[in-house]
Design a protein around this motif. Structure first.
Motif, PDB file in Angstrom:
ATOM      1  N   LEU A  20     -14.046  10.107   5.564  1.00 57.68           N
ATOM      2  CA  LEU A  20     -12.853   9.639   6.223  1.00 57.68           C
ATOM      3  C   LEU A  20     -11.692   9.489   5.418  1.00 57.68           C
ATOM      4  O   LEU A  20     -11.543   9.223   4.108  1.00 57.68           O
ATOM      5  N   SER A  21     -10.675   9.712   6.050  1.00 53.46           N
ATOM      6  CA  SER A  21      -9.294   9.581   5.329  1.00 53.46           C
ATOM      7  C   SER A  21      -8.245   8.356   5.977  1.00 53.46           C
ATOM      8  O   SER A  21      -8.602   8.259   7.069  1.00 53.46           O
ATOM      9  N   CYS A  22      -7.460   7.680   5.276  1.00 55.74           N
ATOM     10  CA  CYS A  22      -6.678   6.739   5.871  1.00 55.74           C
ATOM     11  C   CYS A  22      -5.169   7.009   5.215  1.00 55.74           C
ATOM     12  O   CYS A  22      -5.099   6.657   3.888  1.00 55.74           O
ATOM     13  N   ALA A  23      -4.216   7.269   6.125  1.00 51.83           N
ATOM     14  CA  ALA A  23      -2.887   7.392   5.582  1.00 51.83           C
ATOM     15  C   ALA A  23      -2.149   6.463   5.527  1.00 51.83           C
ATOM     16  O   ALA A  23      -1.919   5.748   6.729  1.00 51.83           O
ATOM     17  N   ALA A  24      -1.565   5.917   4.654  1.00 47.19           N
ATOM     18  CA  ALA A  24      -0.771   4.762   4.916  1.00 47.19           C
ATOM     19  C   ALA A  24       0.706   5.097   4.837  1.00 47.19           C
ATOM     20  O   ALA A  24       1.315   6.309   4.109  1.00 47.19           O
ATOM     21  N   SER A  25       1.640   4.583   5.706  1.00 52.53           N
ATOM     22  CA  SER A  25       2.917   4.668   5.544  1.00 52.53           C
ATOM     23  C   SER A  25       3.762   3.552   5.486  1.00 52.53           C
ATOM     24  O   SER A  25       3.215   2.262   5.834  1.00 52.53           O
ATOM     25  N   GLY A  26       4.921   3.505   5.422  1.00 53.89           N
ATOM     26  CA  GLY A  26       5.720   2.042   5.373  1.00 53.89           C
ATOM     27  C   GLY A  26       6.129   1.643   4.147  1.00 53.89           C
ATOM     28  O   GLY A  26       6.428   2.389   3.301  1.00 53.89           O
ATOM     29  N   ASP A  27       5.722   0.487   3.879  1.00 51.54           N
ATOM     30  CA  ASP A  27       6.126  -0.294   2.426  1.00 51.54           C
ATOM     31  C   ASP A  27       4.943  -0.027   1.615  1.00 51.54           C
ATOM     32  O   ASP A  27       4.197  -0.980   1.252  1.00 51.54           O
ATOM     33  N   THR A  28       4.677   1.466   1.064  1.00 50.97           N
ATOM     34  CA  THR A  28       3.546   1.569   0.147  1.00 50.97           C
ATOM     35  C   THR A  28       3.935   1.561  -1.027  1.00 50.97           C
ATOM     36  O   THR A  28       3.226   1.867  -2.014  1.00 50.97           O
ATOM     37  N   SER A  29       5.251   1.051  -1.480  1.00 52.10           N
ATOM     38  CA  SER A  29       5.421   0.841  -2.974  1.00 52.10           C
ATOM     39  C   SER A  29       4.740  -0.505  -3.528  1.00 52.10           C
ATOM     40  O   SER A  29       4.464  -0.662  -4.628  1.00 52.10           O
ATOM     41  N   ARG A  30       4.461  -1.106  -2.453  1.00 49.42           N
ATOM     42  CA  ARG A  30       3.556  -2.467  -3.002  1.00 49.42           C
ATOM     43  C   ARG A  30       2.088  -2.153  -3.387  1.00 49.42           C
ATOM     44  O   ARG A  30       1.852  -1.183  -3.082  1.00 49.42           O
ATOM     45  N   ALA A  96      -8.093  -0.865   6.529  1.00 50.22           N
ATOM     46  CA  ALA A  96      -7.535  -2.091   6.371  1.00 50.22           C
ATOM     47  C   ALA A  96      -6.945  -2.432   5.084  1.00 50.22           C
ATOM     48  O   ALA A  96      -7.252  -1.801   3.918  1.00 50.22           O
ATOM     49  N   ALA A  97      -5.653  -3.137   4.935  1.00 52.93           N
ATOM     50  CA  ALA A  97      -4.908  -3.218   3.698  1.00 52.93           C
ATOM     51  C   ALA A  97      -4.322  -4.495   3.640  1.00 52.93           C
ATOM     52  O   ALA A  97      -4.084  -5.196   4.779  1.00 52.93           O
ATOM     53  N   ASP A  98      -4.195  -5.073   2.557  1.00 56.79           N
ATOM     54  CA  ASP A  98      -3.405  -6.500   2.397  1.00 56.79           C
ATOM     55  C   ASP A  98      -3.068  -6.594   1.086  1.00 56.79           C
ATOM     56  O   ASP A  98      -3.883  -6.160  -0.105  1.00 56.79           O
ATOM     57  N   GLN A  99      -2.005  -7.151   0.603  1.00 58.61           N
ATOM     58  CA  GLN A  99      -1.539  -7.293  -0.830  1.00 58.61           C
ATOM     59  C   GLN A  99      -2.377  -8.776  -1.262  1.00 58.61           C
ATOM     60  O   GLN A  99      -2.257  -8.906  -2.649  1.00 58.61           O
TER      61      GLN A  99
END
Length: 125
Positions: A20-30, A96-99
């Motif tokens: 499985l792959s999950c591509a992230a976009s947007g504020d990926t600098s964090r 899922a993602a979170d800082q």
């Protein structure tokens, strides 16, 4: 904010593999802690694997030794390599993602995550 899009799901026979792959976009600098969760019909969502910004990982007991989580920061992509698949692995898989996951022992807890993808279906027969 970050947007997540999963891919790579499908149907496979027991003993087979999927990635499985999950591509992230947007504020990926964090820096984010990222995880894979799954939910089968009629069951609660469960954490499968997670990887923190420092590369430390967590796995559910049910997938240890069979699943591997990794990420490519340059591509802003999260992966879940699933080997020796079993019928009980069948579910919708979510990225899922979170800082701000509060502790390493909470990495597989879904309420710790604010950003979610739409899911990709995995069926093992």
């Amino acid at each position: 904010h970050v947007q997540l899009v999963e891919s790579g799901g499908g149907s496979v026979q027991a003993g087979g593999s999927l990635r499985l792959s999950c591509a992230a976009s947007g504020d990926t600098s964090r820096s984010y802690c990222m995880g894979w969760f799954r939910q089968a019909p009629g069951e609660e969502r469960e954490g499968v694997a997670a990887i923190d910004s420092d590369g430390s990982t967590s796995f559910a007991d049910s997938v240890k030794g069979r699943f591997t989580i990794s990420k490519d920061d340059a591509k802003s992509t999260l992966y879940l390599q699933m080997d020796s698949l079993k019928p009980e692995d069948s579910a919708m898989y979510y990225c899922a993602a979170d800082q701000m996951v509060r502790a390493d022992w909470l990495r597989l807890t879904d309420v710790e995550y604010n950003y979610w993808g739409q899911g990709t279906q995995v069926t093992v027969s």
